[in-house]
Enzyme design. Structure first.
Site, PDB file in Angstrom:
ATOM      1  N   GLY A  31     -46.497 -43.013  19.390  1.00  0.00           N
ATOM      2  CA  GLY A  31     -47.544 -43.889  18.864  1.00  0.00           C
ATOM      3  C   GLY A  31     -47.200 -45.357  19.000  1.00  0.00           C
ATOM      4  O   GLY A  31     -46.319 -45.725  19.769  1.00  0.00           O
ATOM      5  N   HIS A  34     -48.935 -49.064  23.555  1.00  0.00           N
ATOM      6  CA  HIS A  34     -49.019 -50.355  24.254  1.00  0.00           C
ATOM      7  C   HIS A  34     -49.285 -50.065  25.732  1.00  0.00           C
ATOM      8  O   HIS A  34     -49.402 -48.893  26.132  1.00  0.00           O
ATOM      9  CB  HIS A  34     -47.724 -51.158  24.047  1.00  0.00           C
ATOM     10  CG  HIS A  34     -46.474 -50.387  24.367  1.00  0.00           C
ATOM     11  ND1 HIS A  34     -46.131 -50.002  25.637  1.00  0.00           N
ATOM     12  CD2 HIS A  34     -45.487 -49.909  23.558  1.00  0.00           C
ATOM     13  CE1 HIS A  34     -44.991 -49.345  25.622  1.00  0.00           C
ATOM     14  NE2 HIS A  34     -44.582 -49.264  24.378  1.00  0.00           N
ATOM     15  N   GLU A  35     -49.344 -51.130  26.526  1.00  0.00           N
ATOM     16  CA  GLU A  35     -49.676 -50.982  27.958  1.00  0.00           C
ATOM     17  C   GLU A  35     -48.753 -49.987  28.680  1.00  0.00           C
ATOM     18  O   GLU A  35     -49.163 -49.340  29.631  1.00  0.00           O
ATOM     19  CB  GLU A  35     -49.593 -52.336  28.657  1.00  0.00           C
ATOM     20  CG  GLU A  35     -50.847 -53.157  28.554  1.00  0.00           C
ATOM     21  CD  GLU A  35     -52.091 -52.454  29.105  1.00  0.00           C
ATOM     22  OE1 GLU A  35     -52.023 -51.829  30.165  1.00  0.00           O
ATOM     23  OE2 GLU A  35     -53.131 -52.528  28.431  1.00  0.00           O
ATOM     24  N   GLY A  36     -47.476 -49.913  28.251  1.00  0.00           N
ATOM     25  CA  GLY A  36     -46.541 -48.960  28.877  1.00  0.00           C
ATOM     26  C   GLY A  36     -47.052 -47.538  28.731  1.00  0.00           C
ATOM     27  O   GLY A  36     -47.131 -46.781  29.706  1.00  0.00           O
ATOM     28  N   HIS A  37     -47.430 -47.173  27.495  1.00  0.00           N
ATOM     29  CA  HIS A  37     -47.982 -45.837  27.270  1.00  0.00           C
ATOM     30  C   HIS A  37     -49.267 -45.648  28.077  1.00  0.00           C
ATOM     31  O   HIS A  37     -49.484 -44.607  28.684  1.00  0.00           O
ATOM     32  CB  HIS A  37     -48.330 -45.641  25.793  1.00  0.00           C
ATOM     33  CG  HIS A  37     -47.172 -45.721  24.856  1.00  0.00           C
ATOM     34  ND1 HIS A  37     -47.049 -46.715  23.931  1.00  0.00           N
ATOM     35  CD2 HIS A  37     -46.086 -44.934  24.702  1.00  0.00           C
ATOM     36  CE1 HIS A  37     -45.949 -46.528  23.217  1.00  0.00           C
ATOM     37  NE2 HIS A  37     -45.328 -45.465  23.678  1.00  0.00           N
ATOM     38  N   GLN A  61     -34.786 -36.978  16.437  1.00  0.00           N
ATOM     39  CA  GLN A  61     -34.143 -37.794  17.470  1.00  0.00           C
ATOM     40  C   GLN A  61     -33.639 -39.140  16.931  1.00  0.00           C
ATOM     41  O   GLN A  61     -33.110 -39.946  17.667  1.00  0.00           O
ATOM     42  CB  GLN A  61     -35.050 -37.996  18.679  1.00  0.00           C
ATOM     43  CG  GLN A  61     -36.220 -38.917  18.476  1.00  0.00           C
ATOM     44  CD  GLN A  61     -37.164 -38.890  19.666  1.00  0.00           C
ATOM     45  OE1 GLN A  61     -37.801 -37.880  19.951  1.00  0.00           O
ATOM     46  NE2 GLN A  61     -37.255 -40.006  20.384  1.00  0.00           N
ATOM     47  N   GLY A 150     -41.778 -42.409  31.090  1.00  0.00           N
ATOM     48  CA  GLY A 150     -41.509 -43.741  31.612  1.00  0.00           C
ATOM     49  C   GLY A 150     -40.065 -43.913  32.044  1.00  0.00           C
ATOM     50  O   GLY A 150     -39.145 -43.405  31.386  1.00  0.00           O
ATOM     51  N   GLN A 156     -33.529 -40.576  29.403  1.00  0.00           N
ATOM     52  CA  GLN A 156     -34.388 -39.534  28.825  1.00  0.00           C
ATOM     53  C   GLN A 156     -35.143 -38.788  29.930  1.00  0.00           C
ATOM     54  O   GLN A 156     -35.272 -37.567  29.888  1.00  0.00           O
ATOM     55  CB  GLN A 156     -35.374 -40.166  27.852  1.00  0.00           C
ATOM     56  CG  GLN A 156     -36.433 -39.215  27.350  1.00  0.00           C
ATOM     57  CD  GLN A 156     -37.316 -39.855  26.301  1.00  0.00           C
ATOM     58  OE1 GLN A 156     -36.968 -39.882  25.139  1.00  0.00           O
ATOM     59  NE2 GLN A 156     -38.461 -40.372  26.699  1.00  0.00           N
TER      60      GLN A 156
HETATM   61  P1  AMP Z   1     -42.194 -43.681  23.033  1.00  0.00           P
HETATM   62  O1  AMP Z   1     -43.499 -43.755  22.321  1.00  0.00           O
HETATM   63  O2  AMP Z   1     -41.372 -44.917  22.919  1.00  0.00           O
HETATM   64  O3  AMP Z   1     -41.428 -42.409  22.711  1.00  0.00           O
HETATM   65  O4  AMP Z   1     -42.550 -43.584  24.576  1.00  0.00           O
HETATM   66  C1  AMP Z   1     -43.391 -42.563  25.062  1.00  0.00           C
HETATM   67  C2  AMP Z   1     -43.334 -42.591  26.561  1.00  0.00           C
HETATM   68  O5  AMP Z   1     -43.765 -43.863  27.025  1.00  0.00           O
HETATM   69  C3  AMP Z   1     -41.907 -42.371  27.118  1.00  0.00           C
HETATM   70  O6  AMP Z   1     -41.990 -41.567  28.283  1.00  0.00           O
HETATM   71  C4  AMP Z   1     -41.477 -43.769  27.450  1.00  0.00           C
HETATM   72  O7  AMP Z   1     -40.499 -43.818  28.475  1.00  0.00           O
HETATM   73  C5  AMP Z   1     -42.787 -44.382  27.902  1.00  0.00           C
HETATM   74  N1  AMP Z   1     -42.725 -45.829  27.810  1.00  0.00           N
HETATM   75  C6  AMP Z   1     -42.447 -46.576  26.709  1.00  0.00           C
HETATM   76  N2  AMP Z   1     -42.424 -47.888  27.024  1.00  0.00           N
HETATM   77  C7  AMP Z   1     -42.673 -47.965  28.358  1.00  0.00           C
HETATM   78  C8  AMP Z   1     -42.770 -49.043  29.283  1.00  0.00           C
HETATM   79  N3  AMP Z   1     -42.596 -50.293  28.923  1.00  0.00           N
HETATM   80  N4  AMP Z   1     -43.034 -48.736  30.582  1.00  0.00           N
HETATM   81  C9  AMP Z   1     -43.205 -47.454  30.969  1.00  0.00           C
HETATM   82  N5  AMP Z   1     -43.127 -46.393  30.149  1.00  0.00           N
HETATM   83  C10 AMP Z   1     -42.867 -46.643  28.858  1.00  0.00           C
END
Ligand code: AMP
Length: 283
Positions: A31, A34-37, A61, A150, A156
């Site tokens: 959750g 952001h743009e990455g997700h 985790q 990502g 990971q």
């Molecule tokens: P998280 O919510 O931090 O567990 O991330 C969920 C997924 O989004 C994971 O596969 C992360 O690697 C990916 N992710 C988070 N931040 C980024 C980012 N800046 N660029 C690309 N993927 C991302």
């Protein structure tokens, strides 16, 4: 777009999609989207007929209760962002901890080999067993055709590929590039906890990786690592956790570069109480 909280409801939605021969993409998240997700979700939407997005802050985790406690949570805001960007065919699965774990919050123990003991594995107790535990549960429940991760969390990504191999799942893992702000800061839910000043300073992580990439092949690995460690020592607002140049497949720390190998630089640092990570391909 459908918001689902229970495993049974998700299963019945997925059964219908399967009956209609729909391919299913899966994007696991914690959750605070952001743009990455969103870049991962875009990839899934373009590759698959339907996409499941899980929003679940996975307790097993986290080795630091305060980090777990302070992790930003706002599902209503996440939904708003998803509705603004995407139209149909999204299933948002936001279960409670009890729905996923029952009463027993325990991580299963996996043998991911050497890669699990390095960097994030060395710094965060049982972190990858927690990641493996929750993903095994989600992969088994959803049974997706493809799942999207990502490169921001590159170690990971390798662990997840290993998990799929260990469990022998018919599932393709798709790695997606790091999404950055215009200036280069890797997008992260944890950036929300930074002050505007800290956000500016946090660019040191990106600048360190960029400098390493530019000087890769010019200086030795030891010289590259020493320079970055010195930079962080002279910066009072940061505590460097690790800076490593490693083989992109094995994550073995590198002393001599070989022509036929791929290398990446990896960094983790605290700015104030917030721990940030980033990494970059060097060749
Ligand atoms: P998280 O919510 O931090 O567990 O991330 C969920 C997924 O989004 C994971 O596969 C992360 O690697 C990916 N992710 C988070 N931040 C980024 C980012 N800046 N660029 C690309 N993927 C991302």
């Amino acid at each position: 777009m459908l918001l689902i909280h229970s495993k049974n409801e998700l299963k019945s939605e997925l059964n219908q999609l399967r009956e209609n021969n729909q391919t299913i993409g899966y994007v696991p998240t914690m959750g605070a989207l952001h743009e990455g997700h969103l870049s991962l979700i875009e990839k899934s939407v373009s590759n698959c007929n339907s996409t499941v997005i899980s929003i679940f802050v996975n307790p097993t985790q986290f080795d630091n209760p305060e980090d777990l406690d302070k992790y930003p949570r706002n599902v209503a805001n996440d939904l708003k962002k998803l509705k603004e960007r995407f139209s149909d065919n999204l299933l948002i699965f936001a279960p409670s901890s009890t729905e996923i774990y029952g009463e027993e919050l325990q991580a299963e123990q996996f043998d991911f080999g050497e890669i699990e003991n390095k960097m994030e594995g060395a710094s965060r107790d049982d972190h990858f067993n927690g990641v493996g535990t929750v993903l095994k549960k989600f992969f088994t429940l959803i049974n997706p055709d493809q799942a999207f991760f990502g490169e921001k969390d590159y170690q990971q990504l390798l662990i997840v590929k290993k998990l799929v191999e260990i469990l022998n799942l018919p599932l393709q893992i798709v790695g997606c590039p790091v999404s950055r702000t215009k200036k280069g800061l890797a997008r992260s839910s944890r950036n929300k906890r930074l002050t505007p000043q800290q956000k500016k300073e946090a660019l040191l992580l990106y600048k360190s990786l960029k400098w390493t990439k530019i000087n890769f092949g010019v200086k030795t690995a030891a010289a590259l690592v020493n320079k970055i460690k010195q930079d962080f020592k002279s910066h009072p607002d940061f505590t460097l956790d690790y800076f490593e140049i490693a083989d992109a497949e094995t994550l073995e720390s590198v002393t001599n570069f070989k022509d036929n190998k791929k290398y990446r630089a990896f960094i983790a640092a605290f700015i104030g109480e917030v721990r940030l990570i980033d990494n970059m391909a060097l060749n």
